[in-house]
Write an enzyme that holds these catalytic residues in place. Structure first.
Site, PDB file in Angstrom:
ATOM      1  N   ARG A  75      11.593 138.799 173.861  1.00 20.22           N
ATOM      2  CA  ARG A  75      12.479 138.560 172.710  1.00 20.22           C
ATOM      3  C   ARG A  75      11.910 138.759 171.433  1.00 20.22           C
ATOM      4  O   ARG A  75      10.829 138.321 171.496  1.00 20.22           O
ATOM      5  CB  ARG A  75      13.493 137.712 173.062  1.00 20.22           C
ATOM      6  CG  ARG A  75      14.268 137.578 174.334  1.00 20.22           C
ATOM      7  CD  ARG A  75      15.319 136.639 174.806  1.00 20.22           C
ATOM      8  NE  ARG A  75      16.016 136.238 173.640  1.00 20.22           N
ATOM      9  CZ  ARG A  75      16.361 135.175 173.275  1.00 20.22           C
ATOM     10  NH1 ARG A  75      15.692 134.122 173.956  1.00 20.22           N
ATOM     11  NH2 ARG A  75      17.071 134.737 172.318  1.00 20.22           N
ATOM     12  N   LYS A 122       8.608 126.919 180.086  1.00 19.35           N
ATOM     13  CA  LYS A 122       9.164 127.761 180.454  1.00 19.35           C
ATOM     14  C   LYS A 122       8.390 128.688 181.619  1.00 19.35           C
ATOM     15  O   LYS A 122       7.280 129.005 181.720  1.00 19.35           O
ATOM     16  CB  LYS A 122       9.046 129.022 179.376  1.00 19.35           C
ATOM     17  CG  LYS A 122       9.769 130.259 179.308  1.00 19.35           C
ATOM     18  CD  LYS A 122       9.990 130.967 177.734  1.00 19.35           C
ATOM     19  CE  LYS A 122      10.492 132.403 178.132  1.00 19.35           C
ATOM     20  NZ  LYS A 122      10.962 132.787 176.617  1.00 19.35           N
ATOM     21  N   ARG A 138      16.532 124.620 168.591  1.00 16.81           N
ATOM     22  CA  ARG A 138      15.441 123.836 168.990  1.00 16.81           C
ATOM     23  C   ARG A 138      15.973 122.359 168.994  1.00 16.81           C
ATOM     24  O   ARG A 138      16.880 121.894 168.355  1.00 16.81           O
ATOM     25  CB  ARG A 138      14.252 124.092 168.058  1.00 16.81           C
ATOM     26  CG  ARG A 138      14.610 123.749 166.532  1.00 16.81           C
ATOM     27  CD  ARG A 138      13.526 124.180 165.481  1.00 16.81           C
ATOM     28  NE  ARG A 138      13.614 123.915 164.256  1.00 16.81           N
ATOM     29  CZ  ARG A 138      14.053 122.827 163.733  1.00 16.81           C
ATOM     30  NH1 ARG A 138      13.568 121.848 164.125  1.00 16.81           N
ATOM     31  NH2 ARG A 138      14.304 122.851 162.310  1.00 16.81           N
TER      32      ARG A 138
HETATM   33  C1  BTN Z   1      11.327 136.677 176.662  1.00 14.59           C
HETATM   34  O1  BTN Z   1      10.497 136.708 175.302  1.00 14.59           O
HETATM   35  O2  BTN Z   1      11.661 135.409 176.838  1.00 14.59           O
HETATM   36  C2  BTN Z   1      11.841 137.663 177.393  1.00 14.59           C
HETATM   37  C3  BTN Z   1      10.741 138.094 178.080  1.00 14.59           C
HETATM   38  C4  BTN Z   1      11.108 139.252 179.199  1.00 14.59           C
HETATM   39  C5  BTN Z   1       9.931 140.007 179.758  1.00 14.59           C
HETATM   40  C6  BTN Z   1      10.165 140.973 180.797  1.00 14.59           C
HETATM   41  S1  BTN Z   1       9.002 141.569 181.870  1.00 14.59           S
HETATM   42  C7  BTN Z   1       9.794 142.771 182.554  1.00 14.59           C
HETATM   43  C8  BTN Z   1      10.528 143.486 181.399  1.00 14.59           C
HETATM   44  N1  BTN Z   1       9.698 144.371 180.663  1.00 14.59           N
HETATM   45  C9  BTN Z   1       9.224 144.072 179.313  1.00 14.59           C
HETATM   46  O3  BTN Z   1       8.870 144.788 178.704  1.00 14.59           O
HETATM   47  N2  BTN Z   1      10.058 142.895 179.410  1.00 14.59           N
HETATM   48  C10 BTN Z   1      10.708 142.460 180.020  1.00 14.59           C
END
Ligand code: BTN
Length: 323
Positions: A121, A186, A319
């Site tokens: 994100r 996390k 936060r």
């Molecule tokens: C976050 O930042 O918390 C979200 C992370 C999401 C990662 C997943 S891995 C599978 C899918 N492909 C990606 O490029 N991103 C999501």
């Protein structure tokens, strides 16, 4: 020959001679050695024992399309177009590409052993080492236009947390809007990307899930993180079983959301809220108060002396306030 084949044969941790590997794979011993070397370059620790052969020292948990499919209910198996890849830039990007090729009404699902450009994100990268974790994406459609999508991104957090607990994990929390937490760290993240309207009123959404499964070291991750293996040492986590549990739960939750909207998920989300009752700050300290869960649209509620303020999903990050 793919390095995966030799890794598959060595996965039992026993000593295998070059000759027996060569016979099983119907290739030369030199070809076996080349694949062993390639596997080592990919990060597998393989012992070469003079005069005896090779032994895998790394725990191996290979992904297999059949092993994921065979655990799905037969109706669901027919609804998904599943690709399981050795390597991809991003499973979200791959689902977008696949959508153009598959029959309408089918749900594209992509799982990869590693990602070379995993997306998180807020434009952050998502660390995606080979063989360790789950990287999975879904292409989903929802009727009712954008106005119907309130709370949708929170729905997937609930679906994944519930699937993990059925699989044996405990106390999976959610950090608004949809980060997966365990023991205050996390465990996984969800990236929801709106693709736009396909046709009148039908909205397309890509949902990508990154879940830490076996990972025990990640020197370049800049926030507290954990993995299923770290939380429950000794449990034999298998990525194929976990992936099929995620497919079942995410598609089931998408169906439930299409039929009934966000309301069936609200209590289920609140029960996992890691911010509930904590002192929080948002919007550079403009909003500060106690976490009070979510409203019907999935906005986060913060109670202060001025009353209760709703923080919109996707707008800002929350936060915990410094004591
Ligand atoms: C976050 O930042 O918390 C979200 C992370 C999401 C990662 C997943 S891995 C599978 C899918 N492909 C990606 O490029 N991103 C999501």
């Amino acid at each position: 020959m793919k390095a995966n084949l030799v890794i598959g044969l060595l996965a039992d941790g026993q000593v295998h001679s070059g000759e027996s590997l060569a016979n099983q794979l119907a290739v030369s011993r030199t070809a076996v050695w080349k694949q062993v070397r390639k596997a080592m370059e990919q990060g597998y620790r393989i012992e070469t024992i003079r005069g005896k052969g090779y032994r895998m020292l790394t725990r191996v948990d290979l992904l297999s399309r059949n092993a994921v499919l065979e655990r799905l209910d037969s109706n669901l198996r027919q609804r998904v177009d599943l690709s399981v890849l050795d390597e991809v830039d991003s499973t979200n990007a791959e689902v977008i590409r696949r959508q153009a090729e598959i029959s309408p009404g089918t749900i594209p699902v992509c799982i990869a052993d590693c990602q070379t450009a995993g997306r998180g994100r807020r434009g952050r990268p998502w660390r995606s080492p080979r063989g360790e974790n789950i990287y999975i994406s879904f292409g989903l459609t929802f009727p009712g236009g954008f106005a119907m999508l309130d709370g949708l991104s929170l729905v997937f957090g609930v679906a994944i947390a519930e699937a993990l607990e059925v699989a044996g994990a405990q106390d999976i929390g959610l950090k608004w809007p949809n980060d997966l937490y365990c023991s205050g760290r996390k465990l996984g993240g969800i990236l929801v990307e709106l693709q736009g309207e396909l046709e009148e009123g039908v909205v397309r959404v890509i949902v990508g899930v990154g879940l830490n499964v076996h990972m025990t070291a990640a020197p370049d991750v800049d926030q507290p993180w954990t993995s299923l293996a770290r939380e429950l040492d000794g449990q034999d986590w298998q990525r194929n079983a976990l992936a099929s549990a995620l497919v079942t739960s995410v598609v089931g939750a998408a169906d439930e959301f299409s039929a009934s909207g966000f309301s069936p998920f609200r209590e289920r989300w609140q029960g996992r809220d890691i911010f509930s009752g904590r002192q929080l700050a948002a919007k550079q300290g403009e909003v500060a108060g106690t976490g009070r869960g979510i409203d019907d649209q999935g906005n986060y509620l913060i109670e202060s002396t001025d009353g209760v303020e709703a923080v919109r999903a996707g707008e800002i990050s929350l936060r915990v306030a410094a004591p």
